[in-house]
Design a protein around this motif. Structure first.
Motif, PDB file in Angstrom:
ATOM      1  N   ILE A  34       0.859  -1.187   0.000  1.00  0.00           N
ATOM      2  CA  ILE A  34       0.000   0.000   0.000  1.00  0.00           C
ATOM      3  C   ILE A  34       0.891   1.230   0.000  1.00  0.00           C
ATOM      4  N   GLY A  35       0.588   2.110  -0.897  1.00  0.00           N
ATOM      5  CA  GLY A  35       1.391   3.319  -1.003  1.00  0.00           C
ATOM      6  C   GLY A  35       0.641   4.550  -0.534  1.00  0.00           C
ATOM      7  N   TRP A  36       1.402   5.537  -0.104  1.00  0.00           N
ATOM      8  CA  TRP A  36       0.875   6.879   0.148  1.00  0.00           C
ATOM      9  C   TRP A  36       1.344   7.767  -1.000  1.00  0.00           C
ATOM     10  N   PHE A  37       0.421   8.567  -1.486  1.00  0.00           N
ATOM     11  CA  PHE A  37       0.694   9.471  -2.588  1.00  0.00           C
ATOM     12  C   PHE A  37       0.192  10.855  -2.207  1.00  0.00           C
ATOM     13  N   ARG A  38       0.669  11.853  -2.911  1.00  0.00           N
ATOM     14  CA  ARG A  38       0.142  13.196  -2.704  1.00  0.00           C
ATOM     15  C   ARG A  38       0.111  13.939  -4.026  1.00  0.00           C
ATOM     16  N   GLN A  39      -0.802  14.902  -4.052  1.00  0.00           N
ATOM     17  CA  GLN A  39      -0.967  15.674  -5.279  1.00  0.00           C
ATOM     18  C   GLN A  39      -1.364  17.097  -4.940  1.00  0.00           C
ATOM     19  N   VAL A  40      -0.737  18.028  -5.631  1.00  0.00           N
ATOM     20  CA  VAL A  40      -1.134  19.436  -5.555  1.00  0.00           C
ATOM     21  C   VAL A  40      -1.686  19.823  -6.919  1.00  0.00           C
ATOM     22  N   PRO A  41      -2.559  20.814  -6.956  1.00  0.00           N
ATOM     23  CA  PRO A  41      -3.155  21.206  -8.234  1.00  0.00           C
ATOM     24  C   PRO A  41      -2.104  21.557  -9.270  1.00  0.00           C
ATOM     25  N   GLY A  42      -2.275  21.022 -10.461  1.00  0.00           N
ATOM     26  CA  GLY A  42      -1.367  21.330 -11.547  1.00  0.00           C
ATOM     27  C   GLY A  42      -0.129  20.469 -11.610  1.00  0.00           C
ATOM     28  N   LYS A  43       0.005  19.572 -10.634  1.00  0.00           N
ATOM     29  CA  LYS A  43       1.181  18.698 -10.625  1.00  0.00           C
ATOM     30  C   LYS A  43       0.755  17.239 -10.640  1.00  0.00           C
ATOM     31  N   GLU A  44       1.676  16.413 -11.073  1.00  0.00           N
ATOM     32  CA  GLU A  44       1.410  14.984 -11.114  1.00  0.00           C
ATOM     33  C   GLU A  44       1.389  14.407  -9.700  1.00  0.00           C
ATOM     34  N   MET A  83       3.622  11.969  10.040  1.00  0.00           N
ATOM     35  CA  MET A  83       4.352  13.026   9.351  1.00  0.00           C
ATOM     36  C   MET A  83       4.842  14.032  10.382  1.00  0.00           C
ATOM     37  N   ASN A  84       6.134  14.145  10.511  1.00  0.00           N
ATOM     38  CA  ASN A  84       6.745  15.070  11.466  1.00  0.00           C
ATOM     39  C   ASN A  84       7.509  16.161  10.732  1.00  0.00           C
ATOM     40  N   ASN A  85       7.759  17.233  11.450  1.00  0.00           N
ATOM     41  CA  ASN A  85       8.516  18.355  10.889  1.00  0.00           C
ATOM     42  C   ASN A  85       7.964  18.755   9.517  1.00  0.00           C
ATOM     43  N   LEU A  86       6.667  18.972   9.478  1.00  0.00           N
ATOM     44  CA  LEU A  86       6.021  19.278   8.208  1.00  0.00           C
ATOM     45  C   LEU A  86       6.471  20.618   7.657  1.00  0.00           C
ATOM     46  N   LYS A  87       6.564  20.664   6.343  1.00  0.00           N
ATOM     47  CA  LYS A  87       6.997  21.859   5.636  1.00  0.00           C
ATOM     48  C   LYS A  87       5.877  22.341   4.723  1.00  0.00           C
ATOM     49  N   PRO A  88       5.873  23.598   4.357  1.00  0.00           N
ATOM     50  CA  PRO A  88       4.824  24.098   3.452  1.00  0.00           C
ATOM     51  C   PRO A  88       4.739  23.280   2.165  1.00  0.00           C
ATOM     52  N   GLU A  89       5.843  22.780   1.698  1.00  0.00           N
ATOM     53  CA  GLU A  89       5.833  22.003   0.451  1.00  0.00           C
ATOM     54  C   GLU A  89       5.234  20.605   0.624  1.00  0.00           C
ATOM     55  N   ASP A  90       4.929  20.219   1.856  1.00  0.00           N
ATOM     56  CA  ASP A  90       4.232  18.956   2.082  1.00  0.00           C
ATOM     57  C   ASP A  90       2.715  19.099   1.904  1.00  0.00           C
ATOM     58  N   ALA A  91       2.233  20.321   1.804  1.00  0.00           N
ATOM     59  CA  ALA A  91       0.799  20.543   1.649  1.00  0.00           C
ATOM     60  C   ALA A  91       0.302  19.935   0.343  1.00  0.00           C
ATOM     61  N   ALA A  92      -0.737  19.131   0.437  1.00  0.00           N
ATOM     62  CA  ALA A  92      -1.255  18.426  -0.731  1.00  0.00           C
ATOM     63  C   ALA A  92      -2.478  17.628  -0.299  1.00  0.00           C
ATOM     64  N   VAL A  93      -3.129  17.028  -1.272  1.00  0.00           N
ATOM     65  CA  VAL A  93      -4.127  16.003  -0.971  1.00  0.00           C
ATOM     66  C   VAL A  93      -3.389  14.670  -0.943  1.00  0.00           C
ATOM     67  N   TYR A  94      -3.541  13.956   0.132  1.00  0.00           N
ATOM     68  CA  TYR A  94      -2.859  12.678   0.316  1.00  0.00           C
ATOM     69  C   TYR A  94      -3.835  11.527   0.072  1.00  0.00           C
ATOM     70  N   TYR A  95      -3.340  10.514  -0.623  1.00  0.00           N
ATOM     71  CA  TYR A  95      -4.121   9.336  -0.942  1.00  0.00           C
ATOM     72  C   TYR A  95      -3.355   8.080  -0.522  1.00  0.00           C
ATOM     73  N   CYS A  96      -4.106   7.043  -0.180  1.00  0.00           N
ATOM     74  CA  CYS A  96      -3.498   5.729  -0.051  1.00  0.00           C
ATOM     75  C   CYS A  96      -4.114   4.837  -1.125  1.00  0.00           C
ATOM     76  N   VAL A 120      -4.015  17.951   3.421  1.00  0.00           N
ATOM     77  CA  VAL A 120      -3.029  18.407   4.406  1.00  0.00           C
ATOM     78  C   VAL A 120      -2.612  19.821   4.031  1.00  0.00           C
ATOM     79  N   THR A 121      -2.783  20.734   4.968  1.00  0.00           N
ATOM     80  CA  THR A 121      -2.396  22.133   4.759  1.00  0.00           C
ATOM     81  C   THR A 121      -1.338  22.487   5.786  1.00  0.00           C
ATOM     82  N   VAL A 122      -0.225  23.013   5.324  1.00  0.00           N
ATOM     83  CA  VAL A 122       0.864  23.402   6.216  1.00  0.00           C
ATOM     84  C   VAL A 122       1.064  24.904   6.069  1.00  0.00           C
ATOM     85  N   SER A 123       0.672  25.617   7.092  1.00  0.00           N
ATOM     86  CA  SER A 123       0.706  27.072   6.998  1.00  0.00           C
ATOM     87  C   SER A 123       0.725  27.678   8.386  1.00  0.00           C
ATOM     88  N   SER A 124       1.404  28.805   8.505  1.00  0.00           N
ATOM     89  CA  SER A 124       1.405  29.524   9.776  1.00  0.00           C
ATOM     90  C   SER A 124       0.297  30.562   9.794  1.00  0.00           C
TER      91      SER A 124
END
Length: 124
Positions: A34-44, A83-96, A120-124
């Motif tokens: 089973i894999g975890w995947f993520r996607q942001v708009p406009g990207k694969e 998911m630890n030490n999350l970064k803004p670039e980790d923000a995405a829709v996550y799928y399994c 997942v939204t990573v923002s201050s």
């Protein structure tokens, strides 16, 4: 019928943590990879992590290695993505998802059915 449902997303500050869940039905969670995947708009959609159905070995993309941990609980038929030490670039829709094979990583193109992801939204 093989089904995987991801949940647990939310809003977190940079440096924070989240744990995503992936509830499996129709098969034992330790049978298929089973894999975890993520996607942001406009990207694969990209592979983030995976746990194999053979020996439980794990795979991580370089971008998350050392920060994310995948695990599973056979008694709950569920897998997790800590998911630890999350970064803004980790923000995405996550799928399994699974390709119903047993080895990691799970290639995008082999996944037949994508369930609803979790945001997942990573923002201050």
């Amino acid at each position: 019928q093989v089904q995987l449902v991801a949940s647990g997303g939310g809003l977190v500050q940079p440096g924070g943590s989240l744990r995503l869940s992936c509830a499996a039905s129709g098969f034992p969670v330790d049978y298929y990879a089973i894999g975890w995947f993520r996607q942001v708009p406009g990207k694969e959609r990209e592979v983030v992590s995976c746990i194999s159905g053979n020996d439980g070995s794990t795979y991580y993309a370089d971008t998350v290695k050392g920060r994310f941990t995948v695990s599973r609980d056979n008694s709950k038929n569920t897998m997790w993505l800590q998911m630890n030490n999350l970064k803004p670039e980790d923000a995405a829709v996550y799928y399994c998802a699974t390709d119903q094979g047993r080895a990691c990583p799970v290639p995008n193109y082999r996944v037949v059915r994508w369930g609803q992801g979790t945001q997942v939204t990573v923002s201050s």
